[in-house]
Design a protein around this motif. Structure first.
Motif, PDB file in Angstrom:
ATOM      1  N   LEU A 199       0.858  -1.184  -0.007  1.00 21.07           N
ATOM      2  CA  LEU A 199      -0.031  -0.013   0.128  1.00 21.07           C
ATOM      3  C   LEU A 199       0.962   1.410  -0.009  1.00 21.07           C
ATOM      4  O   LEU A 199       0.702   2.167  -0.853  1.00 21.07           O
ATOM      5  CB  LEU A 199      -0.984   0.030   1.177  1.00 21.07           C
ATOM      6  CG  LEU A 199      -2.030  -0.933   1.096  1.00 21.07           C
ATOM      7  CD1 LEU A 199      -2.765  -1.239   2.419  1.00 21.07           C
ATOM      8  CD2 LEU A 199      -3.066  -0.458   0.035  1.00 21.07           C
TER       9      LEU A 199
ATOM     10  N   ALA B 142     -13.271   8.968  -4.453  1.00 17.87           N
ATOM     11  CA  ALA B 142     -12.812   8.476  -3.245  1.00 17.87           C
ATOM     12  C   ALA B 142     -13.111   6.898  -3.591  1.00 17.87           C
ATOM     13  O   ALA B 142     -11.852   5.967  -3.359  1.00 17.87           O
ATOM     14  CB  ALA B 142     -13.510   8.852  -1.933  1.00 17.87           C
ATOM     15  N   GLU B 143     -14.167   6.510  -4.172  1.00 18.77           N
ATOM     16  CA  GLU B 143     -14.383   5.012  -4.144  1.00 18.77           C
ATOM     17  C   GLU B 143     -13.420   4.409  -5.294  1.00 18.77           C
ATOM     18  O   GLU B 143     -13.066   3.612  -5.242  1.00 18.77           O
ATOM     19  CB  GLU B 143     -15.922   4.813  -4.784  1.00 18.77           C
ATOM     20  CG  GLU B 143     -16.746   4.473  -3.936  1.00 18.77           C
ATOM     21  CD  GLU B 143     -18.074   4.128  -4.210  1.00 18.77           C
ATOM     22  OE1 GLU B 143     -19.116   4.648  -3.823  1.00 18.77           O
ATOM     23  OE2 GLU B 143     -18.334   3.435  -5.235  1.00 18.77           O
TER      24      GLU B 143
ATOM     25  N   HIS C 237     -10.626   5.488  -6.096  1.00 20.72           N
ATOM     26  CA  HIS C 237      -9.067   5.483  -5.454  1.00 20.72           C
ATOM     27  C   HIS C 237      -9.104   4.225  -4.717  1.00 20.72           C
ATOM     28  O   HIS C 237      -7.962   3.589  -4.945  1.00 20.72           O
ATOM     29  CB  HIS C 237      -9.134   6.787  -4.698  1.00 20.72           C
ATOM     30  CG  HIS C 237      -7.642   6.903  -4.307  1.00 20.72           C
ATOM     31  ND1 HIS C 237      -7.406   7.224  -2.839  1.00 20.72           N
ATOM     32  CD2 HIS C 237      -6.527   6.534  -4.701  1.00 20.72           C
ATOM     33  CE1 HIS C 237      -6.044   7.427  -2.610  1.00 20.72           C
ATOM     34  NE2 HIS C 237      -5.475   6.691  -3.780  1.00 20.72           N
ATOM     35  N   ILE C 238     -10.100   4.036  -3.848  1.00 17.86           N
ATOM     36  CA  ILE C 238     -10.011   2.660  -3.019  1.00 17.86           C
ATOM     37  C   ILE C 238     -10.119   1.618  -4.113  1.00 17.86           C
ATOM     38  O   ILE C 238      -9.119   0.240  -3.659  1.00 17.86           O
ATOM     39  CB  ILE C 238     -11.215   2.452  -1.848  1.00 17.86           C
ATOM     40  CG1 ILE C 238     -10.837   3.649  -0.983  1.00 17.86           C
ATOM     41  CG2 ILE C 238     -11.266   1.132  -1.606  1.00 17.86           C
ATOM     42  CD1 ILE C 238     -11.890   3.877  -0.006  1.00 17.86           C
TER      43      ILE C 238
ATOM     44  N   LEU D 278      -6.516   1.191  -5.234  1.00 19.13           N
ATOM     45  CA  LEU D 278      -5.638   0.510  -4.193  1.00 19.13           C
ATOM     46  C   LEU D 278      -5.602  -1.140  -4.008  1.00 19.13           C
ATOM     47  O   LEU D 278      -4.688  -1.547  -3.925  1.00 19.13           O
ATOM     48  CB  LEU D 278      -5.897   1.451  -2.799  1.00 19.13           C
ATOM     49  CG  LEU D 278      -5.275   2.806  -2.581  1.00 19.13           C
ATOM     50  CD1 LEU D 278      -5.826   3.295  -1.242  1.00 19.13           C
ATOM     51  CD2 LEU D 278      -3.857   3.028  -2.928  1.00 19.13           C
ATOM     52  N   ARG D 279      -6.857  -1.356  -4.025  1.00 15.23           N
ATOM     53  CA  ARG D 279      -7.040  -2.694  -4.010  1.00 15.23           C
ATOM     54  C   ARG D 279      -6.323  -3.602  -4.889  1.00 15.23           C
ATOM     55  O   ARG D 279      -5.719  -4.606  -4.863  1.00 15.23           O
ATOM     56  CB  ARG D 279      -8.590  -3.233  -3.836  1.00 15.23           C
ATOM     57  CG  ARG D 279      -9.337  -2.569  -2.679  1.00 15.23           C
ATOM     58  CD  ARG D 279     -10.679  -3.008  -2.574  1.00 15.23           C
ATOM     59  NE  ARG D 279     -10.935  -4.246  -2.263  1.00 15.23           N
ATOM     60  CZ  ARG D 279     -11.688  -5.087  -3.092  1.00 15.23           C
ATOM     61  NH1 ARG D 279     -12.492  -4.731  -4.104  1.00 15.23           N
ATOM     62  NH2 ARG D 279     -11.801  -6.340  -2.792  1.00 15.23           N
TER      63      ARG D 279
ATOM     64  N   SER E 217     -11.796  -4.593   2.535  1.00  9.93           N
ATOM     65  CA  SER E 217     -12.108  -3.170   2.606  1.00  9.93           C
ATOM     66  C   SER E 217     -10.756  -2.037   3.237  1.00  9.93           C
ATOM     67  O   SER E 217      -9.987  -2.588   3.636  1.00  9.93           O
ATOM     68  CB  SER E 217     -13.060  -2.833   3.766  1.00  9.93           C
ATOM     69  OG  SER E 217     -12.961  -3.472   4.911  1.00  9.93           O
ATOM     70  N   ILE E 218     -10.903  -0.953   2.591  1.00  8.06           N
ATOM     71  CA  ILE E 218      -9.728  -0.144   2.889  1.00  8.06           C
ATOM     72  C   ILE E 218     -10.542   1.028   3.441  1.00  8.06           C
ATOM     73  O   ILE E 218     -11.403   1.688   2.807  1.00  8.06           O
ATOM     74  CB  ILE E 218      -9.221   0.586   1.740  1.00  8.06           C
ATOM     75  CG1 ILE E 218      -8.182  -0.882   1.099  1.00  8.06           C
ATOM     76  CG2 ILE E 218      -7.983   1.590   2.047  1.00  8.06           C
ATOM     77  CD1 ILE E 218      -7.493  -0.427  -0.096  1.00  8.06           C
ATOM     78  N   LEU E 219     -10.174   1.621   4.511  1.00  8.05           N
ATOM     79  CA  LEU E 219     -10.723   2.735   5.068  1.00  8.05           C
ATOM     80  C   LEU E 219      -9.695   3.905   5.109  1.00  8.05           C
ATOM     81  O   LEU E 219      -8.560   3.611   5.587  1.00  8.05           O
ATOM     82  CB  LEU E 219     -11.141   2.610   6.619  1.00  8.05           C
ATOM     83  CG  LEU E 219     -11.891   3.725   7.328  1.00  8.05           C
ATOM     84  CD1 LEU E 219     -13.413   3.815   6.762  1.00  8.05           C
ATOM     85  CD2 LEU E 219     -12.264   3.303   8.936  1.00  8.05           C
ATOM     86  N   VAL E 220      -9.984   5.214   4.522  1.00  7.61           N
ATOM     87  CA  VAL E 220      -9.163   6.036   4.869  1.00  7.61           C
ATOM     88  C   VAL E 220      -9.162   6.947   6.130  1.00  7.61           C
ATOM     89  O   VAL E 220     -10.386   7.089   6.412  1.00  7.61           O
ATOM     90  CB  VAL E 220      -9.326   7.045   3.453  1.00  7.61           C
ATOM     91  CG1 VAL E 220      -8.523   8.351   3.581  1.00  7.61           C
ATOM     92  CG2 VAL E 220      -8.976   6.352   2.150  1.00  7.61           C
TER      93      VAL E 220
END
Ligand code: 6R9
Length: 667
Positions: A552, A594-595, A597-598, A601-602, A617-620
């Motif tokens: 990450l 934001a969505e 972007h996540i 990242l995944r 899940s990824i939480l900013v």
């Protein structure tokens, strides 16, 4: 490559598979020929230690320390796992740290350039430090402290912290330093466990521009009346009003300055306890790790000299650790002073009053060796390279890292931005229990590999073993163990012999179990993957939190990441990530992006490690829950990820962080 064997979550040997991509780090950073030519340690050191390990340690102990009585026996391991190193030798730690430098004519050398958070400064030479230590020891003796008594130290990062430790050592009274950020309750437990007779504290210290309240915490800790404490010695730092108990409390500036400077160092045997330092286990009450004098000092001085390539006449060394942690004991107080180094000591936080404060200090004192933690490096990455860019960092010649695995991206950033693409970076693995550095590159010898602590130091034996305690072949993962006794090893857990055996010596009989997972790569280099309880098992695939975090952080928008395994009905555990975005990325983020972007990242993690490691899940978030020594408390994040009530947050540096994260999770 993914390991398909199934094992119970959390019991897995660390990093055994599925992790190839990040661990096949291709970048190499050999020392420059100029650096190698002037380095203290050459490749020959490995040969000497391998040829005669005990003879090698005897040589180090004699060369680096002054003994009042020389030893004849190097190691007695007949009562294993309780070691005796240099058992019939005698010495004094404070004599070695200060007096002998003055006697050798180096009294005018600066020992400590101290920088207060508010910009006030003090410069202390070895001669001044020696006298202050002697006066403080005389004052402690006047308060009733005798050889063998325990003294608790609860101070901010002011020179008196070092003076207090050495004053105890001068008397042979083991100190127990309790981090100034710990609560009254934590202090109370530690005072009682060690039966401390005296507490040394201050009215307060400065952190983030505000005076902290230390004396009130001591008052609370002693309020119940069930402690053995007889006297409280109070340094005046902030001038705040404090409550006073006339029969118990004594101002430092009323008792220390009026003492003479002739209090002689008490000669103790090598195995005399030097200090107790409490460290949290994963559960249960803190463990009082205790260290003795001769072996601890020998390895502290040896590692400080060779790992940091210390030249005491010319270097300006700075370790940013607080004296409340083992790094502050070994690499602020004992290692540097025993070696006669000039060092910087800073009271405050890196962003007070501005985010370039550390770099300003490096420029001001022309710091040549900097030793800090990955969490600090990642924080600086988050603040952006403009901050260090405003200062002249060209004096730096060696950079060190300690405390947790350093992500390759952070390592490379550290070398490039702070080290000007020039300095060696040493990633040093060790523990409160090991007392001093164990696994690390040598800066003039090793071609460094970002993210790997690489090789046991000359004189140290470490390996990676499987469930049965058998050494794993190159390219495999397992448990990190230490296979031979070492001079600075803990001699036990204060008052709890059984726990000492159970925690470290029972998992693999006869060898020390460090509690970390590790991998040996094809070159035989060691990659420490983090505590074994930070290892996840997803559908029978073993994954390390550290490696997913590194994946990450290798994405250009991510500054810092924490990953936990949350229980999952289908897969056993699922990967849940918490990320802090870099300044620019955070500013650019909108609801809609934001969505996306996540998702990116995944996909990035899937690409770096494999689809199995893709976070569910990824939480900013804007902050991660950290202990005061900078370790991420994944246990709390696991509570959030598994939608449980968040557990005990009392050891967090900032206890409100978890409220913010829990709120974010519910959105
Ligand atoms: C010195 C210190 C010890 C634990 C240790 C490990 C982690 C420390 C590390 C590292 C990877 C490194 N750790 N240094 N992991 N690479 N270079 O930090 O002592 O507070 O007792 O912590 O820290 O997990 O077991 P301590």
């Amino acid at each position: 490559m993914v390991d398909h064997t199934s094992a119970a979550p959390g019991s897995a040997e660390a990093g055994a598979g599925g992790l190839e991509n990040l661990l096949v780090e291709e970048r190499r950073f050999p020392p420059s020929p100029e650096f190698a030519a002037q380095a203290n340690a050459t490749a020959e050191l490995y040969d000497r230690a391998a040829a005669d390990r005990l003879g090698f340690w005897a040589e180090q102990a004699r060369e680096l320390l002054t003994w009042s009585t020389d030893f004849t026996e190097v190691l007695d391991w007949s009562d294993a796992p309780r070691a005796r190193w240099f058992g019939d030798g005698r010495l004094n730690a404070a004599y070695n740290a200060v007096d002998r430098h003055v006697e050798a004519g180096n009294g005018e050398r600066v020992a400590i350039h101290w920088e207060g958070e508010q910009g006030d400064t003090r410069t202390i030479t070895y001669a001044q430090l020696r006298d202050e230590v002697a006066r403080a020891a005389a004052a402690l003796a006047e308060l009733g402290v005798q050889t063998g008594d325990r003294v608790a130290i609860y101070l901010p990062m002011i020179p008196e912290a070092v003076v207090a430790m050495l004053a105890c050592a001068r008397i042979g009274a083991p100190h127990s330093v309790v981090f100034g950020g710990f609560s009254a309750e934590a202090l109370h437990t530690r005072i009682n466990d060690a039966s401390a007779k005296v507490v040394i504290t201050a009215d307060g210290g400065y952190r983030r521009g505000k005076p902290s309240a230390l004396k009130p915490a001591v008052d609370d800790a002693l309020a119940s009346g069930d402690t053995p404490v007889e006297k409280v010695l109070v340094v005046r730092r902030t001038g705040q009003d404090v409550a006073w108990h006339d029969d118990r409390d004594v101002w430092w500036d009323e008792i220390v300055p009026r003492q003479g400077t002739d209090f002689a160092p008490v000669d103790v045997e090598a195995e005399h306890p030097l200090f107790i330092l409490y460290t949290s286990g994963t559960t249960g009450k803190p463990k009082g790790i205790f260290h003795t004098t001769g072996g601890y000092l020998a390895q502290s001085a040896y590692t400080h000299k060779n790992v940091f390539d210390l030249k005491p006449e010319t270097d300006v060394y700075w370790c940013t650790a607080d004296i409340g942690w083992v790094t502050g004991h070994t690499y602020v107080t004992y290692g540097p002073l025993v070696n006669g180094a000039t060092q910087v000591m800073y009271e405050g936080t890196p962003d007070t009053p501005h985010k370039g404060r550390w770099w300003e200090i490096v420029e001001k004192y022309k710091v040549t060796i900097l030793y800090t933690a990955p969490t600090a490096i990642r924080t600086c990455m988050k603040w952006g390279e403009e901050e260090p860019g405003r200062f002249d960092l060209s004096s730096l010649r060696v950079l060190g890292s300690v405390g947790e695995p350093i992500n390759p991206e952070a390592w490379v950033w550290y070398r490039r931005v702070i080290g000007g693409d020039r300095t060696p970076v040493v990633d040093t693995w060790w523990q409160t229990e090991t007392g001093a550095i164990m696994i690390s590159p040598l800066p003039g010898v090793t071609a460094a590999k970002p993210g790997s602590a690489q090789t046991p130091l000359p004189g140290i034996s470490a390996d990676v073993v499987d469930e049965q305690g058998e050494a794993v072949p190159a390219g495999s993962g397992g448990y990190l163990v230490l296979t031979e006794p070492w001079p600075a090893m803990l001699r036990g857990i204060w008052g709890d012999e059984q726990r000492f055996h159970d925690t470290y010596w029972s998992r693999f009989p006869g060898i020390y179990f460090a509690g970390d997972g590790a991998k040996k790569d094809e070159d035989g280099d060691l990659w420490v993957l983090g505590r074994v309880d930070d290892v996840m098992n997803v559908s029978g695939h073993r994954l390390s939190t550290t490696e997913i975090e590194s994946a990450l952080v290798s994405h250009p928008t991510v500054a810092e990441a924490a990953v936990v395994g949350a229980s999952d009905d289908t897969t056993g555990q699922a990967v849940v990530a918490f990320v802090i975005l870099r300044g620019e990325a955070a500013a650019a983020a909108s609801e809609a992006s934001a969505e996306e972007h996540i998702a990116e990242l995944r996909a990035h993690v899937a690409k770096e490690i494999g689809p199995i490691a893709k976070p569910r899940s990824i939480l900013v978030v804007t902050e991660l829950p950290k202990t005061r020594s900078g370790k991420i408390m994944r246990r709390l994040l696991r509570d959030v990820a598994e939608k449980r009530t968040v557990g005990d947050v009392t050891t967090l540096a900032d206890s409100t962080v978890m409220d913010q994260i829990s709120a974010g999770m519910q959105k």
